[in-house]
Motif scaffolding. Structure first.
Motif, PDB file in Angstrom:
ATOM      1  N   MET A  86       3.771 -21.232 -37.390  1.00  0.00           N
ATOM      2  CA  MET A  86       2.795 -20.065 -37.894  1.00  0.00           C
ATOM      3  C   MET A  86       1.860 -19.827 -36.717  1.00  0.00           C
ATOM      4  O   MET A  86       1.690 -18.720 -36.192  1.00  0.00           O
ATOM      5  CB  MET A  86       2.064 -19.936 -39.062  1.00  0.00           C
ATOM      6  CG  MET A  86       2.859 -19.936 -40.340  1.00  0.00           C
ATOM      7  SD  MET A  86       2.282 -19.291 -41.771  1.00  0.00           S
ATOM      8  CE  MET A  86       1.168 -20.752 -42.326  1.00  0.00           C
ATOM      9  N   ALA A  87       1.081 -20.952 -36.073  1.00  0.00           N
ATOM     10  CA  ALA A  87       0.202 -20.763 -35.091  1.00  0.00           C
ATOM     11  C   ALA A  87       0.887 -20.235 -33.821  1.00  0.00           C
ATOM     12  O   ALA A  87       0.589 -19.453 -32.866  1.00  0.00           O
ATOM     13  CB  ALA A  87      -0.552 -22.184 -34.776  1.00  0.00           C
ATOM     14  N   ARG A  88       2.079 -20.790 -33.494  1.00  0.00           N
ATOM     15  CA  ARG A  88       2.927 -20.201 -32.380  1.00  0.00           C
ATOM     16  C   ARG A  88       3.170 -18.794 -32.564  1.00  0.00           C
ATOM     17  O   ARG A  88       3.153 -18.076 -31.583  1.00  0.00           O
ATOM     18  CB  ARG A  88       4.180 -21.101 -32.381  1.00  0.00           C
ATOM     19  CG  ARG A  88       4.864 -20.584 -31.090  1.00  0.00           C
ATOM     20  CD  ARG A  88       6.234 -21.519 -30.893  1.00  0.00           C
ATOM     21  NE  ARG A  88       5.900 -22.968 -30.394  1.00  0.00           N
ATOM     22  CZ  ARG A  88       6.519 -24.013 -30.364  1.00  0.00           C
ATOM     23  NH1 ARG A  88       7.999 -23.616 -30.684  1.00  0.00           N
ATOM     24  NH2 ARG A  88       6.323 -25.253 -30.045  1.00  0.00           N
ATOM     25  N   ALA A  89       3.980 -18.209 -33.714  1.00  0.00           N
ATOM     26  CA  ALA A  89       4.188 -17.019 -33.977  1.00  0.00           C
ATOM     27  C   ALA A  89       2.863 -16.068 -33.613  1.00  0.00           C
ATOM     28  O   ALA A  89       3.184 -14.904 -33.225  1.00  0.00           O
ATOM     29  CB  ALA A  89       4.776 -16.967 -35.420  1.00  0.00           C
ATOM     30  N   LEU A  90       1.839 -16.410 -34.013  1.00  0.00           N
ATOM     31  CA  LEU A  90       0.690 -15.530 -33.877  1.00  0.00           C
ATOM     32  C   LEU A  90      -0.359 -15.870 -32.583  1.00  0.00           C
ATOM     33  O   LEU A  90      -1.333 -15.581 -32.326  1.00  0.00           O
ATOM     34  CB  LEU A  90      -0.353 -15.777 -35.083  1.00  0.00           C
ATOM     35  CG  LEU A  90       0.074 -15.466 -36.311  1.00  0.00           C
ATOM     36  CD1 LEU A  90      -0.845 -16.107 -37.514  1.00  0.00           C
ATOM     37  CD2 LEU A  90       0.162 -14.032 -36.465  1.00  0.00           C
ATOM     38  N   ARG A  91       0.311 -16.645 -31.639  1.00  0.00           N
ATOM     39  CA  ARG A  91      -0.211 -17.174 -30.432  1.00  0.00           C
ATOM     40  C   ARG A  91      -1.507 -17.671 -30.278  1.00  0.00           C
ATOM     41  O   ARG A  91      -2.351 -17.336 -29.732  1.00  0.00           O
ATOM     42  CB  ARG A  91      -0.083 -15.855 -29.499  1.00  0.00           C
ATOM     43  CG  ARG A  91       1.256 -15.168 -29.151  1.00  0.00           C
ATOM     44  CD  ARG A  91       1.269 -13.988 -28.310  1.00  0.00           C
ATOM     45  NE  ARG A  91       0.643 -14.261 -26.999  1.00  0.00           N
ATOM     46  CZ  ARG A  91      -0.289 -13.388 -26.474  1.00  0.00           C
ATOM     47  NH1 ARG A  91      -0.558 -12.147 -26.914  1.00  0.00           N
ATOM     48  NH2 ARG A  91      -0.532 -13.749 -25.296  1.00  0.00           N
ATOM     49  N   LEU A  92      -1.537 -18.473 -31.331  1.00  0.00           N
ATOM     50  CA  LEU A  92      -2.801 -19.506 -31.582  1.00  0.00           C
ATOM     51  C   LEU A  92      -2.685 -20.737 -31.026  1.00  0.00           C
ATOM     52  O   LEU A  92      -1.712 -21.071 -30.319  1.00  0.00           O
ATOM     53  CB  LEU A  92      -3.244 -19.415 -32.892  1.00  0.00           C
ATOM     54  CG  LEU A  92      -3.236 -18.216 -33.677  1.00  0.00           C
ATOM     55  CD1 LEU A  92      -3.755 -18.411 -34.998  1.00  0.00           C
ATOM     56  CD2 LEU A  92      -4.585 -17.407 -33.064  1.00  0.00           C
ATOM     57  N   ASN A  93      -3.542 -21.606 -30.854  1.00  0.00           N
ATOM     58  CA  ASN A  93      -3.344 -23.046 -30.357  1.00  0.00           C
ATOM     59  C   ASN A  93      -2.781 -23.773 -31.626  1.00  0.00           C
ATOM     60  O   ASN A  93      -3.307 -24.393 -32.483  1.00  0.00           O
ATOM     61  CB  ASN A  93      -4.981 -23.415 -30.126  1.00  0.00           C
ATOM     62  CG  ASN A  93      -4.925 -24.801 -29.470  1.00  0.00           C
ATOM     63  OD1 ASN A  93      -4.154 -25.795 -29.674  1.00  0.00           O
ATOM     64  ND2 ASN A  93      -5.307 -24.564 -28.066  1.00  0.00           N
ATOM     65  N   GLU A  94      -1.482 -24.293 -31.005  1.00  0.00           N
ATOM     66  CA  GLU A  94      -0.598 -25.114 -31.971  1.00  0.00           C
ATOM     67  C   GLU A  94      -1.194 -26.322 -32.294  1.00  0.00           C
ATOM     68  O   GLU A  94      -1.096 -27.040 -33.418  1.00  0.00           O
ATOM     69  CB  GLU A  94       0.725 -25.143 -31.458  1.00  0.00           C
ATOM     70  CG  GLU A  94       1.394 -23.843 -31.226  1.00  0.00           C
ATOM     71  CD  GLU A  94       2.798 -24.033 -30.505  1.00  0.00           C
ATOM     72  OE1 GLU A  94       3.523 -24.995 -30.719  1.00  0.00           O
ATOM     73  OE2 GLU A  94       3.089 -23.179 -29.508  1.00  0.00           O
ATOM     74  N   ASP A  95      -1.895 -26.924 -31.148  1.00  0.00           N
ATOM     75  CA  ASP A  95      -2.231 -28.327 -31.270  1.00  0.00           C
ATOM     76  C   ASP A  95      -3.606 -28.450 -32.265  1.00  0.00           C
ATOM     77  O   ASP A  95      -3.604 -29.328 -33.133  1.00  0.00           O
ATOM     78  CB  ASP A  95      -2.743 -28.795 -29.891  1.00  0.00           C
ATOM     79  CG  ASP A  95      -1.528 -28.885 -28.794  1.00  0.00           C
ATOM     80  OD1 ASP A  95      -0.576 -29.388 -29.447  1.00  0.00           O
ATOM     81  OD2 ASP A  95      -1.577 -28.715 -27.489  1.00  0.00           O
ATOM     82  N   VAL A  96      -4.607 -27.427 -32.257  1.00  0.00           N
ATOM     83  CA  VAL A  96      -5.448 -27.456 -33.212  1.00  0.00           C
ATOM     84  C   VAL A  96      -4.915 -27.317 -34.637  1.00  0.00           C
ATOM     85  O   VAL A  96      -5.348 -28.092 -35.527  1.00  0.00           O
ATOM     86  CB  VAL A  96      -6.373 -26.183 -32.792  1.00  0.00           C
ATOM     87  CG1 VAL A  96      -7.778 -26.363 -33.908  1.00  0.00           C
ATOM     88  CG2 VAL A  96      -6.964 -26.427 -31.579  1.00  0.00           C
ATOM     89  N   ALA A  97      -4.132 -26.454 -34.774  1.00  0.00           N
ATOM     90  CA  ALA A  97      -3.526 -26.340 -36.184  1.00  0.00           C
ATOM     91  C   ALA A  97      -2.756 -27.667 -36.760  1.00  0.00           C
ATOM     92  O   ALA A  97      -3.006 -28.099 -37.740  1.00  0.00           O
ATOM     93  CB  ALA A  97      -2.663 -25.104 -36.245  1.00  0.00           C
ATOM     94  N   GLU A  98      -1.950 -28.267 -35.657  1.00  0.00           N
ATOM     95  CA  GLU A  98      -1.461 -29.492 -36.245  1.00  0.00           C
ATOM     96  C   GLU A  98      -2.267 -30.704 -36.453  1.00  0.00           C
ATOM     97  O   GLU A  98      -1.997 -31.256 -37.349  1.00  0.00           O
ATOM     98  CB  GLU A  98      -0.485 -29.750 -34.839  1.00  0.00           C
ATOM     99  CG  GLU A  98       0.357 -30.982 -35.368  1.00  0.00           C
ATOM    100  CD  GLU A  98       1.468 -31.404 -33.979  1.00  0.00           C
ATOM    101  OE1 GLU A  98       2.479 -31.827 -34.462  1.00  0.00           O
ATOM    102  OE2 GLU A  98       1.102 -31.182 -32.762  1.00  0.00           O
ATOM    103  N   ALA A  99      -3.280 -30.887 -35.573  1.00  0.00           N
ATOM    104  CA  ALA A  99      -4.401 -31.802 -35.773  1.00  0.00           C
ATOM    105  C   ALA A  99      -5.021 -31.810 -37.172  1.00  0.00           C
ATOM    106  O   ALA A  99      -5.224 -32.722 -37.811  1.00  0.00           O
ATOM    107  CB  ALA A  99      -5.356 -31.960 -34.558  1.00  0.00           C
ATOM    108  N   ILE A 100      -5.320 -30.417 -37.490  1.00  0.00           N
ATOM    109  CA  ILE A 100      -6.274 -30.127 -38.823  1.00  0.00           C
ATOM    110  C   ILE A 100      -5.115 -30.516 -39.895  1.00  0.00           C
ATOM    111  O   ILE A 100      -5.500 -31.307 -40.915  1.00  0.00           O
ATOM    112  CB  ILE A 100      -6.619 -28.781 -38.977  1.00  0.00           C
ATOM    113  CG1 ILE A 100      -7.869 -28.431 -37.685  1.00  0.00           C
ATOM    114  CG2 ILE A 100      -7.196 -28.454 -40.234  1.00  0.00           C
ATOM    115  CD1 ILE A 100      -8.046 -27.155 -37.595  1.00  0.00           C
TER     116      ILE A 100
END
Length: 382
Positions: A86-100
């Motif tokens: 979802m982070a990738r689809a919305l052009r957010l930071n994937e690594d932050v989302a994954e870490a959390i």
């Protein structure tokens, strides 16, 4: 459902931490130049002892009931996969989302929510127990891997996301969170980043979808019971139209993956519409929005509520699960009380943390020890 285009949205979390780590580190260490701060956060979580122990911690079923059912580890990986997508689809930071996402369940004790209930009850006189706070204790205090500091020394963005992934914190603030707020200035009344909000939504989507899979395979529920549930009824009809009657294994997998797809797409469409209206320019605009900037449509939220209520009645509170949780609570309570009365039964490295005159501190240390256990180790200790 069609996903709205996200090309009009900016990246809300830069690839270099805005506030950095609490303790400055040597960026010349081998490998540090190849990874962003947030990638290093993710890697530290994955390499932690607490993360490995999730392999043998209960999600719904105890480890000895079968090696197919989901554990805290597989659940965390599934949450991270959904959050990253979802982070990738919305052009957010994937690594932050994954870490959390990977860190959000590190504080769970053995035996799932039964273990948390038991620990909270025996710790009532010493400040109680909360798995969200315990996750932060793991990340900031309990992991002992690095030469210069306890914990993992993660970035502000990751810590803030774990603290507030369920939303702003109001009312009573747990001691560990209060201490972190004093150090970081977390602004607990503000919303977390979009990445943290997506991690929380991913948690709901993952356990809701996969608990149907586990409950069907365990025989707690059957297809006839769920065929009239919202979303499920349409999915089952589509599967039969496209593929005919499938074996139970294939059917449950198809149901699970399509449930995930349905709710993920709903989040992307709904969140895109919210962001288009909000038009945030920085992550601070998201934090100060006054409401969630990522979420489900009203229809999907209501459908999720119906599915959750069904699982609560027919799976999570099934008599077979109740028997398991009842036994687990008795065992964990007895284990804690025995260690509190005879702390010399704990491993030496834990005994050295104890003091002679602070029973509350000692109780917290025992709770840390018990919470760190896998199901298997807790049974052996008991």
């Amino acid at each position: 459902m069609t996903i709205l285009p996200s090309s009009s949205f900016v990246s809300f979390a830069c690839s270099v931490s805005k506030k950095g780590r609490q303790l400055a580190e040597d960026d010349n260490l081998v490998g540090s130049f190849m990874r962003t701060d947030f990638q290093r956060d993710r890697d530290r979580i994955i390499h932690s002892v607490a993360f490995r122990r999730l392999k043998h911690k209960t999600q719904v079923f105890l480890y000895h009931e079968g090696d197919y059912y989901r554990t805290r580890l597989t659940h965390s990986l599934e949450v991270a996969q959904i959050a990253r997508t979802m982070a990738r689809a919305l052009r957010l930071n994937e690594d932050v989302a994954e870490a959390i996402a990977l860190a959000h369940d590190l504080g769970h004790p053995p035996f799932g929510h039964a273990g948390e209930t038991a620990l909270n009850e025996v710790m009532a006189a010493y400040g109680g127990f909360d798995h969200n706070e315990q996750s932060l204790r793991v990340l900031t205090v309990l992991e002992e891997r690095y030469a210069r500091f306890n914990g993992l020394n993660l970035t502000f963005e990751t810590i803030d996301g774990v603290v507030k992934h369920n939303g702003p914190i109001t009312g009573k603030v747990r001691p560990t969170i209060k201490a972190l707020d004093q150090v970081w200035g977390l602004d607990l009344s503000l919303w977390p980043s979009l990445e943290a909000q997506l991690a929380n939504l991913s948690d709901d989507i993952a356990y809701m979808s996969h608990d149907f899979d586990d409950a069907l395979r365990a025989g707690l529920i059957n297809i006839e019971q769920i065929c009239d549930l919202p979303v499920v009824t349409t999915i089952l009809a589509d599967i039969e139209t496209q593929h005919g009657r499938l074996s139970m294994g294939r059917l449950t997998h198809e149901l699970t993956r399509r449930l995930i797809s349905y709710f993920v797409q709903d989040v992307l469409v709904t969140t895109s519409a919210i962001l288009e209206k909000l038009n945030p320019e920085t992550v601070d605009d998201v934090r100060a929005a006054g409401a969630a900037s990522a979420g489900h449509s009203q229809q999907a939220a209501e459908e999720l509520a119906v599915l959750r209520a069904f699982l609560m009645t027919h799976s999570w509170r099934h008599y077979k699960v109740n028997r398991m949780t009842s036994k687990s609570k008795i065992q964990l309570t007895a284990l804690f009380e025995r260690l509190l009365s005879e702390s010399n039964l704990m491993p030496t490295e834990w005994q050295t943390k104890m003091t002679d005159d602070d029973k509350q501190k000692n109780a917290r240390i025992i709770a840390d020890y018990v919470a760190s256990m896998t199901d298997r180790y807790a049974l052996l200790e008991y």
